[in-house]
Design a protein around this motif. Structure first.
Motif, PDB file in Angstrom:
ATOM      1  N   ALA A   1     -16.263  41.073  -0.449  1.00  0.00           N
ATOM      2  CA  ALA A   1     -15.826  40.304  -1.618  1.00  0.00           C
ATOM      3  C   ALA A   1     -15.853  38.809  -1.328  1.00  0.00           C
ATOM      4  O   ALA A   1     -16.258  38.001  -2.173  1.00  0.00           O
ATOM      5  N   GLN A   2     -15.438  38.439  -0.102  1.00  0.00           N
ATOM      6  CA  GLN A   2     -15.461  37.028   0.275  1.00  0.00           C
ATOM      7  C   GLN A   2     -16.892  36.509   0.349  1.00  0.00           C
ATOM      8  O   GLN A   2     -17.182  35.383  -0.087  1.00  0.00           O
ATOM      9  N   GLN A   3     -17.797  37.335   0.892  1.00  0.00           N
ATOM     10  CA  GLN A   3     -19.209  36.937   0.947  1.00  0.00           C
ATOM     11  C   GLN A   3     -19.778  36.743  -0.451  1.00  0.00           C
ATOM     12  O   GLN A   3     -20.522  35.787  -0.701  1.00  0.00           O
ATOM     13  N   GLU A   4     -19.419  37.630  -1.370  1.00  0.00           N
ATOM     14  CA  GLU A   4     -19.909  37.508  -2.741  1.00  0.00           C
ATOM     15  C   GLU A   4     -19.326  36.268  -3.416  1.00  0.00           C
ATOM     16  O   GLU A   4     -20.032  35.566  -4.155  1.00  0.00           O
ATOM     17  N   LYS A   5     -18.048  36.000  -3.154  1.00  0.00           N
ATOM     18  CA  LYS A   5     -17.421  34.811  -3.713  1.00  0.00           C
ATOM     19  C   LYS A   5     -18.109  33.546  -3.191  1.00  0.00           C
ATOM     20  O   LYS A   5     -18.375  32.607  -3.959  1.00  0.00           O
ATOM     21  N   THR A   6     -18.416  33.522  -1.905  1.00  0.00           N
ATOM     22  CA  THR A   6     -19.100  32.369  -1.305  1.00  0.00           C
ATOM     23  C   THR A   6     -20.494  32.206  -1.897  1.00  0.00           C
ATOM     24  O   THR A   6     -20.935  31.083  -2.185  1.00  0.00           O
ATOM     25  N   ARG A   7     -21.184  33.336  -2.075  1.00  0.00           N
ATOM     26  CA  ARG A   7     -22.538  33.270  -2.641  1.00  0.00           C
ATOM     27  C   ARG A   7     -22.514  32.712  -4.061  1.00  0.00           C
ATOM     28  O   ARG A   7     -23.323  31.848  -4.426  1.00  0.00           O
ATOM     29  N   LYS A   8     -21.561  33.182  -4.855  1.00  0.00           N
ATOM     30  CA  LYS A   8     -21.463  32.696  -6.236  1.00  0.00           C
ATOM     31  C   LYS A   8     -21.087  31.217  -6.290  1.00  0.00           C
ATOM     32  O   LYS A   8     -21.603  30.460  -7.111  1.00  0.00           O
ATOM     33  N   ALA A   9     -20.185  30.821  -5.386  1.00  0.00           N
ATOM     34  CA  ALA A   9     -19.788  29.411  -5.339  1.00  0.00           C
ATOM     35  C   ALA A   9     -20.972  28.524  -4.952  1.00  0.00           C
ATOM     36  O   ALA A   9     -21.165  27.440  -5.523  1.00  0.00           O
ATOM     37  N   GLU A  10     -21.772  28.989  -4.018  1.00  0.00           N
ATOM     38  CA  GLU A  10     -22.959  28.228  -3.597  1.00  0.00           C
ATOM     39  C   GLU A  10     -23.942  28.097  -4.753  1.00  0.00           C
ATOM     40  O   GLU A  10     -24.523  27.014  -4.980  1.00  0.00           O
ATOM     41  N   ALA A  11     -24.155  29.190  -5.479  1.00  0.00           N
ATOM     42  CA  ALA A  11     -25.068  29.150  -6.624  1.00  0.00           C
ATOM     43  C   ALA A  11     -24.536  28.216  -7.703  1.00  0.00           C
ATOM     44  O   ALA A  11     -25.301  27.439  -8.310  1.00  0.00           O
ATOM     45  N   ARG A  12     -23.235  28.263  -7.962  1.00  0.00           N
ATOM     46  CA  ARG A  12     -22.616  27.386  -8.959  1.00  0.00           C
ATOM     47  C   ARG A  12     -22.754  25.927  -8.543  1.00  0.00           C
ATOM     48  O   ARG A  12     -23.067  25.057  -9.359  1.00  0.00           O
ATOM     49  N   PHE A  13     -22.515  25.658  -7.262  1.00  0.00           N
ATOM     50  CA  PHE A  13     -22.634  24.296  -6.737  1.00  0.00           C
ATOM     51  C   PHE A  13     -24.056  23.757  -6.951  1.00  0.00           C
ATOM     52  O   PHE A  13     -24.243  22.627  -7.422  1.00  0.00           O
ATOM     53  N   THR A  14     -25.052  24.567  -6.603  1.00  0.00           N
ATOM     54  CA  THR A  14     -26.449  24.142  -6.739  1.00  0.00           C
ATOM     55  C   THR A  14     -26.790  23.843  -8.199  1.00  0.00           C
ATOM     56  O   THR A  14     -27.468  22.850  -8.500  1.00  0.00           O
ATOM     57  N   LEU A  15     -26.297  24.701  -9.103  1.00  0.00           N
ATOM     58  CA  LEU A  15     -26.568  24.497 -10.526  1.00  0.00           C
ATOM     59  C   LEU A  15     -25.917  23.211 -11.034  1.00  0.00           C
ATOM     60  O   LEU A  15     -26.556  22.402 -11.735  1.00  0.00           O
ATOM     61  N   LEU A  16     -24.647  22.987 -10.691  1.00  0.00           N
ATOM     62  CA  LEU A  16     -23.941  21.783 -11.143  1.00  0.00           C
ATOM     63  C   LEU A  16     -24.595  20.514 -10.599  1.00  0.00           C
ATOM     64  O   LEU A  16     -24.722  19.509 -11.316  1.00  0.00           O
ATOM     65  N   LYS A  17     -25.002  20.563  -9.344  1.00  0.00           N
ATOM     66  CA  LYS A  17     -25.657  19.395  -8.750  1.00  0.00           C
ATOM     67  C   LYS A  17     -26.940  19.063  -9.490  1.00  0.00           C
ATOM     68  O   LYS A  17     -27.214  17.892  -9.799  1.00  0.00           O
ATOM     69  N   GLN A  18     -27.738  20.089  -9.794  1.00  0.00           N
ATOM     70  CA  GLN A  18     -28.989  19.865 -10.520  1.00  0.00           C
ATOM     71  C   GLN A  18     -28.720  19.323 -11.922  1.00  0.00           C
ATOM     72  O   GLN A  18     -29.418  18.402 -12.388  1.00  0.00           O
ATOM     73  N   GLU A  19     -27.703  19.865 -12.580  1.00  0.00           N
ATOM     74  CA  GLU A  19     -27.351  19.372 -13.915  1.00  0.00           C
ATOM     75  C   GLU A  19     -26.917  17.907 -13.845  1.00  0.00           C
ATOM     76  O   GLU A  19     -27.273  17.092 -14.716  1.00  0.00           O
ATOM     77  N   GLY A  20     -26.142  17.551 -12.829  1.00  0.00           N
ATOM     78  CA  GLY A  20     -25.730  16.160 -12.651  1.00  0.00           C
ATOM     79  C   GLY A  20     -26.920  15.245 -12.423  1.00  0.00           C
ATOM     80  O   GLY A  20     -27.015  14.154 -13.008  1.00  0.00           O
TER      81      GLY A  20
END
Length: 385
Positions: free
Chosen positions: A248-267
């Motif tokens: 569950a922690q690995q999945e949470k980290t993976r989702k957070a990384e994907a969210r981070f990448t998306l937000l950075k690109q949007e910025g």
């Protein structure tokens, strides 16, 4: 295949007799006692899981709680006090890593039981299983298998003897038999992660060894009766719960990384379109996920500069330089923030830092000239006032 396994000194070589199962007093070889035994050094199966109730598969049965004080005279099932003491001494020696000495104690206890005609299959099963653990630690997979088989004859579907025998079979590259024992272990307790890992590993080896029809070449896998099954799927062990939490922690980290990448690109896209407030908001969301990303601080500082939020830009550049002390962009943008705040001396200092790091930054040269003129004018105005 590799090098034949050899037992190191101090593990019972040249010691007392090791009886064959059911043969009191018969001496047993500590090393490879058959011409066709192929124990392979360094091929020991990588068993990382733990058994239920927090015990390792390597820990001797009936050894009590790890770390507790050991009472060598504690009763052990139906064993008479002298034999119970031998077992307790063996358990203590095993815990201390003295596997050869522990093996001798278990052998003496087994011989004592057989000579006295003690009818206690459970106690004998544990003694054989514990001695098998010593053989396994000592690299003697052949004798480990014999002791585990004897233990299982006394108490069928005992978990530890099955797991130890599977490990020994795998060490000897007898993958079909190892596979059957690991699968039997999982029928008894589906939560033993070590068995899951080993089945996955051995399946690959069997496919390479026997081809697509590898299952047809397996010995029959016994059906474990319900009475021998320890854990139901709706009663996960601590090991399973820990593994689930890790996943569950690995999945949470993976989702957070994907969210981070998306937000950075949007910025970044918003910066390109001149929407600096929206971009700053995206970068702020990025920092909520990963607060130590230097590039996000310098990106947001750029937005603040465009929005004339010079104090905020300076603060972001300070944060970036704490993470990367030689970041040119952070120095340059902090210089611009200082300039906006009319702190021309600090702006000049930061621009000189940029040029010291990279003399070819033309923008820094031009800004330094501008800031130097502004500083001179400021000083002149102050002197005249």
């Amino acid at each position: 295949m590799g090098n034949t396994q050899k037992k190191g000194p101090g593990h019972g070589e040249g010691g007392g007799p090791h009886s064959q199962p059911g043969t009191p007093g018969h001496k047993r070889s500590h090393g490879n006692n058959t011409a066709n035994s192929k124990e392979v050094q360094g091929k020991s199966p990588a068993v990382n899981g733990t058994l239920p109730a927090g015990k390792s598969q390597d820990e001797p049965q009936g050894s009590g709680t790890a770390g507790a004080s050991c009472n060598l005279d504690a009763p052990c099932g139906a064993l008479p006090p002298p034999l119970a003491r031998l077992k307790n001494e063996g358990n203590l020696l095993f815990k201390n890593g003295q596997f050869g000495d522990a093996l001798e104690k278990y052998t003496q206890a087994i011989d004592g039981c057989l000579e006295a005609g003690i009818d206690s299959p459970e106690d004998l099963c544990v003694l054989y299983s514990n001695r098998a653990a010593c053989y396994l630690k000592d690299g003697n997979s052949t004798d480990c298998i014999q002791d585990c088989t004897r233990a299982l004859e006394l108490r069928p579907f005992s978990l530890k003897p099955l797991l130890r025998r599977a490990m020994a079979y795998e060490t000897l590259e007898r993958y079909r038999k190892a596979y059957v024992d690991y699968k039997t272990v999982l029928q008894i307790d589906v939560s033993v992660q070590a068995a899951h890992d080993s089945v996955h590993r051995i399946t690959k080896m069997l496919i390479e060894q026997d081809g697509p029809d590898w299952r047809e070449k397996l010995p029959e896998i016994p059906m474990v009766p319900l009475s021998a099954q320890q854990h139901r799927k709706d009663e996960p062990s601590a090991e399973v719960l820990e593994a689930r939490a890790a996943r569950a922690q690995q999945e949470k980290t993976r989702k957070a990384e994907a969210r981070f990448t998306l937000l950075k690109q949007e910025g970044n896209d918003l910066v390109k379109s001149g929407q600096f407030q929206g971009a700053a908001d995206k970068y702020s969301e990025c920092l909520a996920i990963k607060p130590n990303e230097c590039v996000i601080y310098t990106n947001r500082a750029l937005c603040y500069l465009k929005l004339e939020g010079f104090a905020e830009a300076k603060q972001d550049c300070d944060s970036a330089l704490q993470i990367e002390p030689n970041n040119k962009k952070a120095f340059y943008r902090r210089a611009l923030a200082h300039k906006g705040l009319k702190d021309y001396l600090s702006a000049s200092t930061d621009l000189q830092e940029v040029l010291q790091l990279d003399p070819n930054v033309q923008e820094a040269e031009q800004e330094l000239e501008t800031v130097t003129n502004l500083l001179r004018e400021s000083l002149l105005a102050n002197s005249q006032g």
